[in-house]
Design a protein around this motif. Sequence first.
Motif, short mmCIF file in Angstrom:
data_model
loop_
_atom_site.label_atom_id
_atom_site.label_comp_id
_atom_site.label_asym_id
_atom_site.label_seq_id
_atom_site.Cartn_x
_atom_site.Cartn_y
_atom_site.Cartn_z
N VAL A 1 9.40 -1.03 0.90
CA VAL A 1 10.10 -1.83 1.58
C VAL A 1 11.29 -1.40 2.57
N ALA A 2 11.79 -0.29 2.42
CA ALA A 2 12.81 0.36 3.32
C ALA A 2 12.10 0.67 4.56
N SER A 3 10.84 1.44 4.33
CA SER A 3 10.22 1.99 5.56
C SER A 3 9.73 0.63 6.39
N ALA B 1 10.94 4.29 -6.95
CA ALA B 1 11.18 4.94 -5.28
C ALA B 1 9.84 4.64 -4.93
N GLY B 2 8.71 4.20 -5.32
CA GLY B 2 7.60 3.54 -4.45
C GLY B 2 7.85 2.22 -3.76
N VAL B 3 8.58 1.36 -4.53
CA VAL B 3 8.94 0.04 -4.12
C VAL B 3 9.93 0.00 -3.13
N VAL B 4 11.03 0.78 -3.43
CA VAL B 4 12.01 1.28 -2.31
C VAL B 4 11.47 1.79 -1.02
N SER C 1 1.00 -1.21 0.07
CA SER C 1 -0.01 0.03 -0.12
C SER C 1 0.91 1.37 0.20
N THR C 2 1.96 1.09 0.70
CA THR C 2 2.96 2.26 0.84
C THR C 2 3.47 2.50 -0.50
#
Length: 144
Positions: free
Chosen positions: A126-128, A120-123, A98-99
């Motif tokens: 996953v990163a957050s 950027a959305g995938v990173v 969702s993020t």
Amino acid sequence: MVLRIFSAILALAALGLLVLAWGYTAPIAYDPIGPRPYPILILSLFALCCIYLVFRPAKLADKDDLGLSPELGKKIAICMATMMAYAVLFEMIGFPVSTALMAIVVGRLFGGSYTKCIIAGVVMGVASYVLFDRFLDVPLPMGL
């Protein structure tokens, strides 16, 4: 005039939320002062700023050009719908997905290319998730 009306509506909303925050008590005391002061401080400052925008002198208000246009209104509506969908889908499809979807849509609204927004959305998703789940010990939903 539009700015004054909008600021008055936001001030009323902030004051209403301030009343709700005033009576908040956490079931677990994890901090000596508890979680109540932070929303009270933020909502108080927000309400004061909105009230200032409502009652400020006309000579200051005349210089404001908000750049309102149908295109901007469309972008704001899409952004609000995206945030609502994020809140609804957060637990169903999970935090990372969702993020990522929200970041992609908002990135496109700000003029990003599809490729950059997807990366950027995938990173970001996953990163957050890794940051909150692994390092900060905040459990987040993974979805179905």
